[in-house]
Write a protein that holds these residues in place. Structure first.
Motif, PDB file in Angstrom:
ATOM      1  N   HIS A  43      50.449  51.372  15.585  1.00  0.00           N
ATOM      2  CA  HIS A  43      50.301  51.225  14.137  1.00  0.00           C
ATOM      3  C   HIS A  43      49.943  49.790  13.763  1.00  0.00           C
ATOM      4  O   HIS A  43      49.156  49.559  12.849  1.00  0.00           O
ATOM      5  N   LEU A  44      50.515  48.822  14.474  1.00  0.00           N
ATOM      6  CA  LEU A  44      50.141  47.426  14.229  1.00  0.00           C
ATOM      7  C   LEU A  44      48.682  47.173  14.584  1.00  0.00           C
ATOM      8  O   LEU A  44      48.003  46.391  13.911  1.00  0.00           O
ATOM      9  N   GLN A  45      48.198  47.824  15.629  1.00  0.00           N
ATOM     10  CA  GLN A  45      46.787  47.679  15.989  1.00  0.00           C
ATOM     11  C   GLN A  45      45.890  48.226  14.873  1.00  0.00           C
ATOM     12  O   GLN A  45      44.866  47.638  14.553  1.00  0.00           O
ATOM     13  N   LYS A  73      46.490  45.413  -8.489  1.00  0.00           N
ATOM     14  CA  LYS A  73      46.566  46.488  -7.500  1.00  0.00           C
ATOM     15  C   LYS A  73      46.308  45.941  -6.095  1.00  0.00           C
ATOM     16  O   LYS A  73      46.946  46.366  -5.135  1.00  0.00           O
ATOM     17  N   GLN A  74      45.411  44.976  -5.976  1.00  0.00           N
ATOM     18  CA  GLN A  74      45.134  44.380  -4.672  1.00  0.00           C
ATOM     19  C   GLN A  74      46.359  43.625  -4.158  1.00  0.00           C
ATOM     20  O   GLN A  74      46.687  43.700  -2.977  1.00  0.00           O
ATOM     21  N   ASP A  75      47.080  42.932  -5.052  1.00  0.00           N
ATOM     22  CA  ASP A  75      48.301  42.247  -4.644  1.00  0.00           C
ATOM     23  C   ASP A  75      49.364  43.237  -4.161  1.00  0.00           C
ATOM     24  O   ASP A  75      50.062  42.982  -3.185  1.00  0.00           O
ATOM     25  N   GLU A  76      49.472  44.365  -4.848  1.00  0.00           N
ATOM     26  CA  GLU A  76      50.433  45.379  -4.433  1.00  0.00           C
ATOM     27  C   GLU A  76      50.052  45.978  -3.085  1.00  0.00           C
ATOM     28  O   GLU A  76      50.922  46.229  -2.245  1.00  0.00           O
ATOM     29  N   ASN A  77      48.762  46.191  -2.843  1.00  0.00           N
ATOM     30  CA  ASN A  77      48.314  46.705  -1.549  1.00  0.00           C
ATOM     31  C   ASN A  77      48.594  45.697  -0.437  1.00  0.00           C
ATOM     32  O   ASN A  77      49.012  46.067   0.660  1.00  0.00           O
ATOM     33  N   GLU A  78      48.371  44.424  -0.723  1.00  0.00           N
ATOM     34  CA  GLU A  78      48.649  43.382   0.265  1.00  0.00           C
ATOM     35  C   GLU A  78      50.146  43.327   0.580  1.00  0.00           C
ATOM     36  O   GLU A  78      50.542  43.176   1.738  1.00  0.00           O
ATOM     37  N   ARG A  79      50.968  43.447  -0.454  1.00  0.00           N
ATOM     38  CA  ARG A  79      52.412  43.432  -0.260  1.00  0.00           C
ATOM     39  C   ARG A  79      52.855  44.644   0.575  1.00  0.00           C
ATOM     40  O   ARG A  79      53.674  44.521   1.473  1.00  0.00           O
ATOM     41  N   HIS A  80      52.260  45.797   0.297  1.00  0.00           N
ATOM     42  CA  HIS A  80      52.583  47.000   1.068  1.00  0.00           C
ATOM     43  C   HIS A  80      52.166  46.838   2.532  1.00  0.00           C
ATOM     44  O   HIS A  80      52.933  47.179   3.441  1.00  0.00           O
ATOM     45  N   ALA A  85      53.710  45.923   8.133  1.00  0.00           N
ATOM     46  CA  ALA A  85      53.563  45.149   9.365  1.00  0.00           C
ATOM     47  C   ALA A  85      54.897  44.533   9.778  1.00  0.00           C
ATOM     48  O   ALA A  85      55.217  44.481  10.978  1.00  0.00           O
ATOM     49  N   GLN A  86      55.697  44.082   8.831  1.00  0.00           N
ATOM     50  CA  GLN A  86      57.020  43.541   9.155  1.00  0.00           C
ATOM     51  C   GLN A  86      57.924  44.623   9.750  1.00  0.00           C
ATOM     52  O   GLN A  86      58.638  44.374  10.726  1.00  0.00           O
ATOM     53  N   THR A  87      57.882  45.815   9.164  1.00  0.00           N
ATOM     54  CA  THR A  87      58.690  46.918   9.680  1.00  0.00           C
ATOM     55  C   THR A  87      58.254  47.290  11.091  1.00  0.00           C
ATOM     56  O   THR A  87      59.096  47.496  11.974  1.00  0.00           O
ATOM     57  N   ASP A  88      56.943  47.358  11.309  1.00  0.00           N
ATOM     58  CA  ASP A  88      56.445  47.678  12.647  1.00  0.00           C
ATOM     59  C   ASP A  88      56.829  46.609  13.658  1.00  0.00           C
ATOM     60  O   ASP A  88      57.195  46.927  14.793  1.00  0.00           O
ATOM     61  N   ALA A  89      56.759  45.355  13.264  1.00  0.00           N
ATOM     62  CA  ALA A  89      57.137  44.271  14.171  1.00  0.00           C
ATOM     63  C   ALA A  89      58.626  44.345  14.517  1.00  0.00           C
ATOM     64  O   ALA A  89      59.017  44.141  15.674  1.00  0.00           O
ATOM     65  N   LEU A  92      59.123  47.301  16.858  1.00  0.00           N
ATOM     66  CA  LEU A  92      58.591  46.948  18.171  1.00  0.00           C
ATOM     67  C   LEU A  92      59.558  46.049  18.921  1.00  0.00           C
ATOM     68  O   LEU A  92      59.826  46.254  20.107  1.00  0.00           O
ATOM     69  N   PHE A  93      60.121  45.065  18.238  1.00  0.00           N
ATOM     70  CA  PHE A  93      61.090  44.163  18.862  1.00  0.00           C
ATOM     71  C   PHE A  93      62.300  44.934  19.382  1.00  0.00           C
ATOM     72  O   PHE A  93      62.697  44.791  20.538  1.00  0.00           O
ATOM     73  N   TRP A  94      62.888  45.780  18.528  1.00  0.00           N
ATOM     74  CA  TRP A  94      64.076  46.529  18.939  1.00  0.00           C
ATOM     75  C   TRP A  94      63.735  47.574  19.996  1.00  0.00           C
ATOM     76  O   TRP A  94      64.560  47.893  20.852  1.00  0.00           O
ATOM     77  N   GLY A  95      62.534  48.122  19.947  1.00  0.00           N
ATOM     78  CA  GLY A  95      62.111  49.062  20.977  1.00  0.00           C
ATOM     79  C   GLY A  95      62.023  48.413  22.342  1.00  0.00           C
ATOM     80  O   GLY A  95      62.430  48.996  23.352  1.00  0.00           O
ATOM     81  N   ILE A  96      61.514  47.200  22.388  1.00  0.00           N
ATOM     82  CA  ILE A  96      61.440  46.474  23.656  1.00  0.00           C
ATOM     83  C   ILE A  96      62.841  46.159  24.161  1.00  0.00           C
ATOM     84  O   ILE A  96      63.144  46.313  25.351  1.00  0.00           O
ATOM     85  N   ILE A  97      63.723  45.724  23.259  1.00  0.00           N
ATOM     86  CA  ILE A  97      65.109  45.436  23.655  1.00  0.00           C
ATOM     87  C   ILE A  97      65.783  46.694  24.197  1.00  0.00           C
ATOM     88  O   ILE A  97      66.427  46.667  25.254  1.00  0.00           O
TER      89      ILE A  97
END
Length: 126
Positions: A43-45, A73-80, A85-89, A92-97
């Motif tokens: 998903h990060l890719q 709307k563009q700011d809201e899309n960027e925030r989303h 990406a933060q959630t995926d990261a 991913l970190f906890w999955g590796i652990i």
């Protein structure tokens, strides 16, 4: 094909005495990777392509309040995209652990079982 696979697995389980520990090690390693590591990584890719299209998005901003009350709307899309990406990261970190933890626990159990089998073989041979 199914009968051949079942016969092959049954013969390996019969020949190798601690086959269950080998399978548990492989299962712990592969299942954790496919459940917790690969989905956020893929998903990060996919998100990386979207993030590269919208230039200027930082992954970690100081505050979402800097967008203000009248965010476009563009700011809201960027925030989303940034939060996703933060959630995926994080996943991913906890999955590796978890992958390292599960693999190491099952590997230690496998080594204990092999050591126990060797000690039993030495005791029976004397």
């Amino acid at each position: 094909i199914r009968f051949g696979m079942c016969f092959f697995c049954a013969s390996i389980a019969f020949i190798v005495p601690s086959f269950v520990h080998v399978i548990s090690f492989i299962g712990a390693f592969c299942v954790v990777l496919t459940s917790f590591v690969f989905p956020p990584l893929l998903h990060l890719q996919l998100l990386r392509k979207k993030l590269s299209v919208t230039e200027g998005i930082r992954l970690f901003k100081r505050s979402d309040k800097e967008l203000g009350r009248f965010a476009t709307k563009q700011d809201e899309n960027e925030r989303h995209l940034r939060r996703t990406a933060q959630t995926d990261a994080t996943l991913l970190f906890w999955g590796i652990i978890l992958s390292l933890l599960a693999s190491s626990v099952t590997f230690i159990d496998l080594m204990k079982q092999i050591r126990l089998n060797n000690e039993n073989d030495d005791g029976n041979g004397r």
